[in-house]
Design a protein around this motif. Structure first.
Motif, short mmCIF file in Angstrom:
data_model
loop_
_atom_site.label_atom_id
_atom_site.label_comp_id
_atom_site.label_asym_id
_atom_site.label_seq_id
_atom_site.Cartn_x
_atom_site.Cartn_y
_atom_site.Cartn_z
N GLU A 154 0.66 -1.17 0.14
CA GLU A 154 0.03 0.20 0.15
C GLU A 154 0.84 1.24 0.02
OE1 GLU A 154 -4.18 -1.53 2.16
OE2 GLU A 154 -2.72 -0.37 3.26
N LEU A 155 2.04 1.23 0.84
CA LEU A 155 2.66 2.47 1.04
C LEU A 155 3.56 2.59 -0.41
CD1 LEU A 155 4.25 4.86 2.13
CD2 LEU A 155 5.71 3.03 3.50
N TRP A 156 4.16 1.66 -0.87
CA TRP A 156 4.84 1.65 -2.22
C TRP A 156 3.92 2.21 -3.21
CZ3 TRP A 156 9.21 2.60 -3.63
CH2 TRP A 156 9.80 2.12 -4.92
N ASN A 157 2.79 1.68 -3.61
CA ASN A 157 1.71 1.98 -4.63
C ASN A 157 1.38 3.24 -4.39
OD1 ASN A 157 2.14 -0.59 -6.03
ND2 ASN A 157 0.24 -1.32 -4.53
N ALA A 158 1.01 3.79 -3.24
CA ALA A 158 0.61 5.21 -3.04
C ALA A 158 1.99 6.12 -3.46
CB ALA A 158 0.37 5.52 -1.76
N PHE A 159 3.07 5.75 -3.03
CA PHE A 159 4.46 6.66 -3.38
C PHE A 159 4.33 6.85 -4.84
CE2 PHE A 159 8.85 6.55 -4.20
CZ PHE A 159 9.28 8.24 -3.99
N LEU A 160 4.31 5.74 -5.57
CA LEU A 160 4.45 5.52 -7.01
C LEU A 160 3.36 6.24 -7.71
CD1 LEU A 160 5.33 1.92 -7.95
CD2 LEU A 160 6.77 3.86 -7.66
N LYS A 161 2.33 6.39 -7.20
CA LYS A 161 1.08 7.28 -7.61
C LYS A 161 1.39 8.67 -7.50
CE LYS A 161 -3.79 8.23 -7.18
NZ LYS A 161 -4.95 7.75 -6.58
N LEU A 162 1.97 9.16 -6.58
CA LEU A 162 2.43 10.32 -5.90
C LEU A 162 3.51 10.96 -6.65
CD1 LEU A 162 1.58 10.79 -2.15
CD2 LEU A 162 0.07 11.71 -4.28
N LYS A 163 4.61 10.16 -7.05
CA LYS A 163 5.93 10.47 -7.41
C LYS A 163 5.82 11.32 -8.70
CE LYS A 163 10.39 8.81 -8.32
NZ LYS A 163 10.80 9.00 -9.66
N GLY A 164 4.88 11.00 -9.69
CA GLY A 164 4.97 11.68 -11.04
C GLY A 164 4.38 13.14 -10.68
N GLU A 165 3.25 13.20 -9.97
CA GLU A 165 2.67 14.38 -9.69
C GLU A 165 3.53 15.26 -8.77
OE1 GLU A 165 -1.56 13.76 -7.95
OE2 GLU A 165 -1.22 11.84 -8.36
N GLY A 198 1.29 15.24 1.87
CA GLY A 198 0.34 14.98 3.16
C GLY A 198 -0.53 13.69 2.78
N GLU A 199 -0.77 13.59 1.49
CA GLU A 199 -1.73 12.26 1.28
C GLU A 199 -0.76 11.11 1.29
OE1 GLU A 199 -3.02 12.59 -3.01
OE2 GLU A 199 -3.44 14.81 -2.76
N LEU A 200 0.36 11.02 1.56
CA LEU A 200 1.19 10.10 1.72
C LEU A 200 1.06 9.72 3.33
CD1 LEU A 200 2.83 8.08 0.01
CD2 LEU A 200 4.79 9.42 0.85
N LYS A 201 0.63 10.56 4.30
CA LYS A 201 0.86 10.45 5.73
C LYS A 201 -0.03 9.22 6.05
CE LYS A 201 -0.10 12.59 10.18
NZ LYS A 201 -0.68 11.43 10.61
N PRO A 202 -1.34 8.79 6.00
CA PRO A 202 -1.90 7.61 6.33
C PRO A 202 -1.33 6.39 5.96
CG PRO A 202 -3.40 8.64 4.61
CD PRO A 202 -2.03 9.65 4.92
N PHE A 203 -0.64 6.25 5.01
CA PHE A 203 0.06 5.08 4.32
C PHE A 203 1.49 4.75 5.05
CE2 PHE A 203 -2.63 6.57 0.97
CZ PHE A 203 -3.27 5.32 0.52
N VAL A 204 1.91 5.85 5.59
CA VAL A 204 3.31 5.82 6.29
C VAL A 204 2.93 5.47 7.73
CG1 VAL A 204 5.14 7.37 7.17
CG2 VAL A 204 4.54 7.49 4.86
#
Length: 689
Positions: A612-623, A641-647
């Protein structure tokens, strides 16, 4: 408790104008400090000064110290008593020195400035008369005043800016008596040196300033300044113009006079054919005269001098002023005509005979470096003015060889601009010759043309790289090559023009140009110079009111002054939101957990929380990349900040530092990838909560 006012006046030979206000500030601070330390604090202290006197008045000083209890701390408990609790010689000696027995000693923990247990004595202290205290502290204050330069005088065992001629020290209606190098304090002062030189008795601190004014001494700096400014404005208006206001000159003239009297003068209209900066500079820097301009800002052939006396005949003084000014302006006109006999470009080869610095070559060497560095910076800034930048750099130092600049060094750059225009050079090239030195002082304007900005930055970077690389970095308050001003000027030029420039490649280019000329700089030149600039940037941002930890967090990952400002602003705005503080805290956890020197392995997440954390990061990285490219750092932070709950879920449910090395490295590698992306923005580990 009864109170009285205290007057201290130090009468001297004429002090340099720049010495007066720093000395008064010091006297005010020290008088408050020492009176308070002696338990006789004033309600306030005011200072006044002229070239011949430094004055302080402390208001409502108690007539005597209060009766009080004092704690006198002695040796540590371990030193005072042995392991059996018996007093040692240290305890006995301390008790005897304080006139008590060992049984009177008490034990205190962590007394002021110390840690641990100490023995001490509480004693009731009878207060001294304030006059007795003042006899000790006033000479100490006088002799401790720091001046840029001091001289020995009298029997040469006392240093002061100028010889002291009298000292007035009055507390209430009584003289506080002490002596400094044969000068005894008294209640006798003196008026204006020429208009009222006779001694007079000080009636009281309250009446002293009025007594001085009755004797043609305006001791209040602000009042003198207002007299000068108002008088000059009225005189300028009388000839259909207005005063060219100059705060620096006003401050200096204020500190050159005791009884200012403005006088209007006139000079020949032919001198208006000179570039206006020439007469203005001659009048200001050489004669301390104010200039007069019309309502469009054009120079008029009038000036205003400020006499230190009210003459019986204004005409005599005015004619004297005009005669001296005419001679200086005639010289300037002659130099101008002589200089015009040769083009600027003809002078450039002769710069080989002008030393820039013995370790850094000649001015021609510097010019050659600027010819390459200026277009490089222009290209880095995407200005598309490389040819102009190269031409401006080639001509930038030529005016050093003109008669005008030789006589009036203050006009360096300015005369280059005018001579270039008269030579038919491109206007922006000409303007940049002057702009290279901007800003010259605090609150001065910065370069604004593209070519001028490129040359100004190039000039400063060449100076910083060269002097720091040659081991000539400023030490303490000494900065003979004005490197702090160069660094701050570079920062201001980029920030005020909203320009992004990564300093590392620019500094590397500068160092490379020195090496091409065979000039050896230290191996750490680039890193030292970058850190020097960052230190100035750190102070600049902190003075703007930004949190120190935010500034440190940004500057640890950025070498781009304007870009750093944008990042700091974004972080500061979002830190006002308590919820976003939690985001920063979470991201700090990500950065802090990575061991120093850790090398990541290829990522292959396992389990729900890793995936979940890795996928969320990959999704955000390009943005994030798109937002960083646009320098939308507020958007970047909000997106992070959108990454916080996953972290948070990851840390709450996964043991990062697992005993299994393979598992541990996989999880650390996942976090390292995230941390590296975060560190492109700020170093979250430096944020303090």
């Amino acid at each position: 408790m009864k109170v009285k006012n205290l007057l201290l006046e130090i009468g001297t030979e004429e002090l340099p104008a720049s010495f007066i206000e720093p000395a008064l500030n010091y006297i005010e601070e020290k008088l408050k400090e020492k009176l308070s330390a002696e338990h006789i604090p004033p309600t306030s202290v005011e200072t006044f000064g002229t070239p011949r006197r430094l004055i302080a008045i402390a208001y409502d000083v108690p007539e005597e110290q209060p009766r009080r209890e004092e704690l006198i701390v002695g040796p540590s408990y371990r030193a005072a008593f042995d392991e059996n609790g018996n007093p040692t010689r240290a305890a006995q000696g301390f008790a005897k020195s304080r006139g008590v027995t060992v049984n009177d000693l008490i034990v205190v923990e962590n007394p002021q400035g110390r840690k641990g247990k100490y023995v001490a004595v509480r004693k009731v202290v009878e207060g001294k008369k304030t006059e007795e205290v003042l006899k000790k502290i006033l000479p100490e204050i006088i002799l401790s005043i720091p001046f840029k330069k001091s001289m020995r005088w009298g029997e040469k065992n006392v240093r002061f800016a100028r010889p002291i001629r009298w000292i007035v020290s009055v507390f209430g209606d009584r003289t506080v008596e002490f002596e400094i190098n044969g000068i005894k304090s008294s209640n006798v002062s003196y008026g204006h040196r020429f208009l009222s030189p006779e001694p007079f008795q000080v009636e009281s601190p309250n009446e002293f300033l009025t007594q001085l004014e009755d004797r043609f001494v305006v001791a209040d700096l602000e009042k003198r300044k207002a007299i000068i400014l108002d008088g000059c404005k009225d005189l300028a208006s009388s000839v259909g113009g207005k005063l060219l206001e100059d705060e620096e000159l006003l401050e200096e003239v204020t500190n050159l006079t005791e009884f200012p009297y403005p006088i209007l003068g006139e000079f020949d209209g032919e001198f208006l054919n000179l570039p206006k900066e020439v007469p203005i500079t001659v009048m200001k820097d050489h004669q301390k005269f104010f200039s007069v301009v019309d309502w469009e800002g054009n120079l008029k052939n009038y000036f205003i001098g400020v006499s230190n006396i009210k003459p019986t005949d204004d005409l005599t003084v005015r004619l004297g002023y005009e005669k001296v000014l005419r001679a200086r302006l005639s010289d300037a006109l002659f130099f101008f005509k002589e200089d015009r006999k040769r083009r600027l470009e003809e002078r450039v080869p002769e710069l080989q005979g002008v030393v820039f610095h013995e370790k850094l070559g000649t001015m021609l060497d510097k010019t050659k470096r600027l010819v390459k560095l200026t277009p490089f910076i222009s290209e880095e800034l995407k200005f598309d003015v490389e040819k102009r930048a190269e031409r401006a750099a080639y001509l930038s130092k030529a005016d050093l060889l003109t008669e005008m600049v030789n006589e009036f060094p203050e006009l360096q750059g300015t005369m280059g601009k005018y001579y270039a225009l008269l030579d038919g050079e491109d206007e922006e090239v000409a303007l940049s010759i002057e702009e290279q030195y901007l800003p010259r002082f605090s609150k001065d304007r910065v370069a604004e043309t593209k070519t001028g900005i490129s040359l100004s930055l190039s000039e400063k970077i060449d100076n910083l790289t060269g002097f720091i690389g040659a081991g000539l970095k400023p030490t303490g308050s000494a900065d003979p090559f004005a490197l702090r001003r160069n660094a701050l000027g570079l920062i201001q030029t980029l920030i005020e023009n909203e320009l992004s420039l990564n300093l590392t490649p620019t500094l590397e280019k500068s160092e490379e140009l020195y090496q091409e000329q065979g000039i050896k700089l230290s191996l750490s030149t680039v890193s030292e110079t970058l850190q020097f600039i960052k230190d100035r940037l750190k102070n600049y941002l902190r003075e703007k009111g930004f949190r120190p930890d935010t500034v440190d967090a940004v500057l640890s990952v950025s070498d781009n002054p304007y870009d750093s400002l944008l990042r700091v602003k974004a972080v500061e705005v979002l830190r006002e939101n308590p919820e976003f503080e939690a985001v920063l805290f979470t991201m700090r956890r990500v950065v802090n957990i990575i061991p120093v020197g850790f090398e990541p392995v290829p990522i292959s997440p396992e389990g729900k929380y890793e995936e979940e954390l890795w996928n969320a990061f990959l999704k955000l990285k390009g943005e994030l990349d798109k937002l960083i490219e646009k320098r939308d750092y507020r958007g970047v932070l909000l997106k992070i900040g959108e990454l916080k709950p996953f972290v948070d879920n990851f840390f709450d449910n996964v043991m990062v530092m697992d005993k299994d090395e393979k598992v541990r490295n996989r999880r650390l590698s996942l976090l390292k990838n995230i941390a590296d992306k975060l560190l492109e923005l700020i170093d979250f580990s430096k944020i303090v909560f």
